[in-house]
Design an enzyme around this catalytic site. Structure first.
Site, PDB file in Angstrom:
ATOM      1  N   ASP A 208       0.838  -1.187   0.000  1.00  0.00           N
ATOM      2  CA  ASP A 208       0.000   0.000   0.000  1.00  0.00           C
ATOM      3  C   ASP A 208       0.883   1.250   0.000  1.00  0.00           C
ATOM      4  OD1 ASP A 208      -2.363   1.775   0.678  1.00  0.00           O
ATOM      5  OD2 ASP A 208      -3.272  -0.197   0.931  1.00  0.00           O
ATOM      6  N   HIS A 301      -3.849   6.025   3.332  1.00  0.00           N
ATOM      7  CA  HIS A 301      -4.499   4.793   2.872  1.00  0.00           C
ATOM      8  C   HIS A 301      -3.842   3.552   3.468  1.00  0.00           C
ATOM      9  CE1 HIS A 301      -5.712   1.627  -0.025  1.00  0.00           C
ATOM     10  NE2 HIS A 301      -6.794   2.360  -0.208  1.00  0.00           N
ATOM     11  N   SER A 627     -11.176  -1.068  -0.637  1.00  0.00           N
ATOM     12  CA  SER A 627      -9.892  -1.047   0.076  1.00  0.00           C
ATOM     13  C   SER A 627     -10.080  -1.324   1.552  1.00  0.00           C
ATOM     14  CB  SER A 627      -9.208   0.317  -0.077  1.00  0.00           C
ATOM     15  OG  SER A 627      -8.436   0.372  -1.234  1.00  0.00           O
TER      16      SER A 627
END
Length: 1013
Positions: A208, A301, A627
């Site tokens: 990520d 994220h 996600s």
């Protein structure tokens, strides 16, 4: 944003793989009509256009280390590491890696290229900058599987599309862990020894944007410390970090230091930190000033996905000064290895390069992680022959569970990513409700998504379209675009804004700028709602409620009040599939593999965040997307690895699927659409005791690939993709009747009885009763016979094995077709006839329409080596089928063919045929218009600089044509699921010309091509 088999099947004999070099055949331009309420398959995309200069990932045919089992000549067996992984430190593995590296260098050298990254563990290949000619030459080189563009992929974050609200009646929302049944004396954590043991001995890899290492949700002890006598993560003399694992193996990773990451940032919780940016920064791309070149996360994220999966237990969460209780990851005792693969450039461009992703997977497999979280996507899947998907095949072959996000392009059909059966593809659904209520001055109440925890007293409300600033249109104001609202009319009021055009949070920022004190955000079309961190108190309403509020806001003296939680007295159903969550059926195999696999919480998930990415410097944020769903499944797989360390990745996936519970629709009724939610919403309370599991391994996947159009060489036989042993069944081209085979392995002793149902089909299971002991594997067959299911659309149902105290449910999706017919028949002569045999999907009479015949128009030309010559053609109205045949005069030449649509001043490739052969063909159905056919001389014959060719074009008319072309009998008498034979006849053709026609069957869109001459 973007997931107990005591004896996993051993891989059988293997052979080196060789994939087909080009896609030819019929390319459909439109989708068949679907049955009402069923997902329609989108048309298969055209083959990629010609190669261009750029960066590529070149995949070679030799087995990578993770798949080396000694079956190929000179190949060692490297799959004996404890825990089922590979031990790259062994002498044999090191020698084999050197051999692969040398071979890669040799292959690159044949075209004058130099590898920039080399992969040996999860993929045998390299990345390099190639000219168009080099890329094309490599694509035809023996031993090269694929030459794929090194494109940017992106985290699956739902930045604008949002989710359906979740339920809990409530002023005080529960946590996701509560909602999933992880907590409490009867929860999953308790069964594993408590939260402090849930996931212990398991290492999760997160690919990520990195991690904020100081985050309290990933706090750990200094390496090497722990309870007396307990083996813990520690740093070796050479600087590596090792972790003893529950499966008996050892994780051996690295803690890469530099700007933003110190050695002390690696702990007993964060046991690895690696950064991969070579592909992203190729060509001199500079990282943004805020982006350190280490594993530190400045995007948020990666920290969110990591802490969702393995965040520590009981960490207080505050957002913008408001407490939201405590957060805990799904597997709080699992260790985390960070692989940063996504970056932001100085020019603002952001993404994750394919080559960096492959490099990270290569490293994660070598490090011997247990689970990989992959919340990254590249758009709707069109093929599993992709460098990342093939690398994941190796990871799964090494015993690593891969959880991948389905994508955020819903609710349209065929938008789903990650169609590979060896990964678990996760859809997003609602879970924990974050709600607020809008109370109108007339007493009506409407509930929506909201983070607002304080009430807003009765306040004047105005529709945004009525308070436009000078120079702004009413449409701009309705969408609350920047600068569109008039402060004189907005100050002190609540504004009703439409969701469209700009980000949701930018609309509340505009309301705040204009002096507003609150916002009602309205979906202009039915969609999902989202609880965002807004600049002013906000409630997000779906279409019906929003329209009522907006209409009321036009009334003189209109007021609204905001009340925290749901005060309407009506519970919001949950879990619902999020509106943004991508759907199947997939392009791959015409839908013969059912995706997604399962659904998990992905709406308004509260987890860790990077303060560098938060406007208020918060360490937590609610985020939505697939996600967020994938790391929930990642965490559940980590719990599985603690409870059953010997189980294979596919056995774990099967357990998650067959124990899933129903999703619901907006009315609270069961929603069993497998193209939206797969097998259903994960149910951890049942997952550890599935009763029966469907398993598969490397040999099965290779046979599946061969059945999908790959040439794997001797020793690996193909299977139809519908027959791959998995916990779902899909057939995308069922003509009348079809039988599929499955096998299950029992985890406990018992008796199971099968029930199966698909609307419009008779379904039989044989045997219908299984008597099993723990460890037994039993095979069974399921036969589907169409009765009245609509043709060319999807029908869905399920198969359930019921035991004394458990049930094992699998989703089913079937697409009955009018006919299964040959792709092409050939004949000759000015007059004649030809028999055609088909398998009918209908009973009674089959209408067969003969289109054409069309005489071919041939022209000759010459193209220099390495160049493309284009010929303009017209596709007239009423054309049923187009074909472009390219024949080289010299059989030693290598020509390629591309079809472009001319759209104004642009030339858009729509299909290509680029094999290593001298001749190429494109057959397609396209819209009428102007096109260009490009002929490229990839390689002229030896001693020549140009290649001569003949290009023959056929435009088959739907009606009329050359001579007489007919079908006998017409219609054709048929029986359901049986073969039927009829004749096609022609007369009056010019024997000097080739002719082409097509046979269309009922409402089916895929014809049989008839070639005469």
């Amino acid at each position: 944003m973007v997931p107990p088999h005591p004896c996993p099947p051993a891989p059988g004999p293997r052979a080196r793989r060789r994939l087909l070099a080009a896609t030819t055949g019929l390319l459909l331009a439109a989708a068949p009509t679907a049955a009402a309420g069923a997902a329609a398959p989108l048309p298969r995309p055209a083959a990629p256009g010609p190669y261009a200069d750029g960066r590529y990932v070149v995949v070679l045919a030799g087995d990578p280390v993770a798949e080396a089992d000694g079956s190929a000549p000179g190949e060692p067996s490297l799959k004996a590491a404890p825990g089922g992984g590979v031990d790259v430190t062994r002498r044999a593995a090191q020698d084999y890696r050197r051999t692969l590296l040398e071979t890669q260098q040799d292959v690159a050298r044949t075209v004058g290229a130099s590898p920039e990254q080399q992969f040996t563990v999860a993929l045998n290949g390299f990345s390099a900058h190639l000219s168009a000619a080099q890329a094309q030459e490599l694509s035809g080189t023996p031993g090269v599987l694929a030459v794929a563009r090194d494109v940017l992929r992106h985290p699956d974050a739902a930045t604008e599309p949002a989710t359906e609200p979740a339920t809990e009646p409530a002023t005080e929302p529960t946590t996701t862990a509560d909602h999933l049944g992880l907590t409490g004396p009867d929860g999953v954590w308790s069964a594993l020894g408590g939260a402090e043991q849930a996931g212990r001995g398991v290492v999760v890899a997160d690919l990520d944007t990195g991690l904020w290492p100081e985050h309290p949700s990933v706090a750990g002890e200094a390496l090497g410390t722990g309870p007396a006598g307990e083996l813990v993560a520690h740093r070796t003399a050479d600087g590596a970090i090792t972790v003893p694992k529950a499966d008996g193996g050892t994780f051996t990773g690295a803690c890469e230091t530099g700007e933003g990451w110190d050695a002390d940032d690696c702990t007993t919780k964060v046991v690895g930190a690696r950064a991969f940016s070579t592909g992203f920064t190729a060509g001199g791309v500079q990282l943004a000033d805020s982006e350190p070149p280490t594993a530190r996360d400045t995007d948020g994220h990666g920290t969110h996905t990591a802490t969702t999966a393995v965040g520590a237990s009981g960490v207080p969460a505050t957002v913008d000064g408001t407490s939201y209780g405590e957060t805990t990851g799904v597997a709080p005792a699992a260790a985390l290895a960070v692989y940063k693969v996504c970056w932001t450039a100085a020019d603002g461009d952001a993404g994750c390069a394919t080559s960096d992703l492959v490099a990270a997977i290569d490293a994660a497999v070598a490090d011997n992680v247990d689970v990989i979280n992959y919340s990254i996507g590249g758009g709707a899947a069109t093929d599993v022959v992709d460098p990342v998907e093939l690398a994941f095949l190796s990871a799964a072959s090494a015993g690593i569970f891969v959880s991948a996000s389905a994508g955020n392009s819903g609710p349209g059909a065929s938008t789903l990513d990650h169609a590979s059966p060896w990964v678990t593809t996760v859809a997003a659904a609602s879970s924990v409700l974050r709600e607020g209520t809008v109370r109108l001055g007339d007493g009506r109440r409407f509930v929506g998504a909201s983070l607002t925890r304080e009430p807003l007293p009765s306040t004047p409300v105005v529709p945004a379209s009525a308070v436009a600033a000078r120079g702004a249109t009413a449409a701009d104001a309705r969408n609350c675009l920047e600068g569109s609202l008039d402060p004189a009319q907005v100050r002190g009021k609540v504004v009703v804004c439409d969701r469209a055009v700009t980000a949701r949070v930018s609309k509340s920022a505009e309301v705040e700028r204009a002096g507003g004190v609150g916002m009602v955000l309205v979906n202009p079309t039915p969609d999902s709602t989202e609880a965002d961190q807004h600049a002013v108190p906000t409630v997000h309403l779906d279409t019906g409620a929003g329209e009522a509020v907006e209409a009321y806001a036009h009334e003189e003296g209109a007021t609204v009040a905001f009340e925290p939680g749901n005060t309407t007295g009506e519970r919001t159903p949950t879990p619902q599939v999020a509106g943004f969550s991508s759907r199947g059926p997939t392009f791959v195999n015409e839908g013969d593999v059912l995706k997604p696999d399962v659904a998990a919480p992905g709406s308004g998930v509260l987890a860790g965040y990077s303060p560098a990415a938060s406007a208020t410097g918060d360490l937590f944020a609610p985020q939505s997307g697939t996600s967020m769903a994938a790391p929930h499944v990642t965490g559940l797989a980590a719990l599985y690895s603690t409870a059953h360390p010997g189980w294979s990745p596919m056995a774990v996936k099967s357990a998650l699927m067959t124990t899933a519970r129903d999703l619901v629709d907006t009315a609270g009724a069961p929603d069993r659409d497998p193209f939206a939610g797969g097998a259903g919403f994960v149910d951890p309370a049942r997952m550890l005791t599935p009763g029966l599991v469907y398993d598969s391994g490397a040999l099965d996947w290779l046979r599946y690939l061969e059945g999908s159009g790959a040439d794997l060489g001797a020793g690996v036989g193909p299977i139809d993709p519908s027959d791959l042993n998995q916990a779902s069944i899909a057939v995308g081209d069922l003509a009348g009747t079809r039988t599929v085979t499955r096998s299950v392995t029992a985890t406990t002793t018992g008796l199971y009885h099968a029930t199966a149902s698909v609307p419009g089909f008779d379904v039989t299971v044989a045997p219908s009763v299984l008597v099993v002991r723990a460890g037994d594997t039993k095979q069974f067959r399921v036969t589907f016979t169409r009765t009245d299911a609509p043709l060319e659309g999807w029908s869905t149902g399920s198969l359930t094995w019921r035991g004394a105290d458990r049930s094992v449910r699998s989703p089913i999706a079937l697409r009955p077709v009018t006919v299964a017919a040959p792709a092409e028949v050939t004949a000759s002569g000015a007059s004649g006839s030809q028999q055609v045999t088909v398998t009918s999907g209908v009973a009674g009479e089959l209408d067969v329409t003969a289109a054409g015949l069309a005489a071919g128009s041939t022209r000759t030309g010459t193209t220099p080596a390495g160049k493309e010559t284009r010929v303009r053609v017209k596709v007239p109205e009423g054309t049923a089928l187009s074909r472009f045949d390219l024949v080289a005069d010299d059989r030693d030449a290598d020509l390629d063919l591309t079809l472009y649509r001319v759209d104004g001043g642009r030339r858009v490739p729509v299909a290509s045929s680029a094999s290593t052969a001298a001749d190429e063909r494109i057959t397609t159905v396209v819209d009428p218009g102007t096109y260009e056919v490009g002929v490229t001389t990839y390689a002229a014959a030896p001693g020549r600089r140009t290649a001569r060719y003949r290009l023959t074009t056929f435009q088959v008319p739907a009606a009329g044509g050359a001579g007489e072309f007919s079908v006998d009998p017409d219609p054709v008498p048929v029986q359901l699921g049986r073969e039927a034979t009829f004749s096609v006849s022609w007369t009056g053709l010019d024997p000097a010309l080739p002719h082409l026609g097509a046979l269309f069957y009922g409402d089916a869109r895929v014809p049989t091509v008839v070639s005469v001459g």
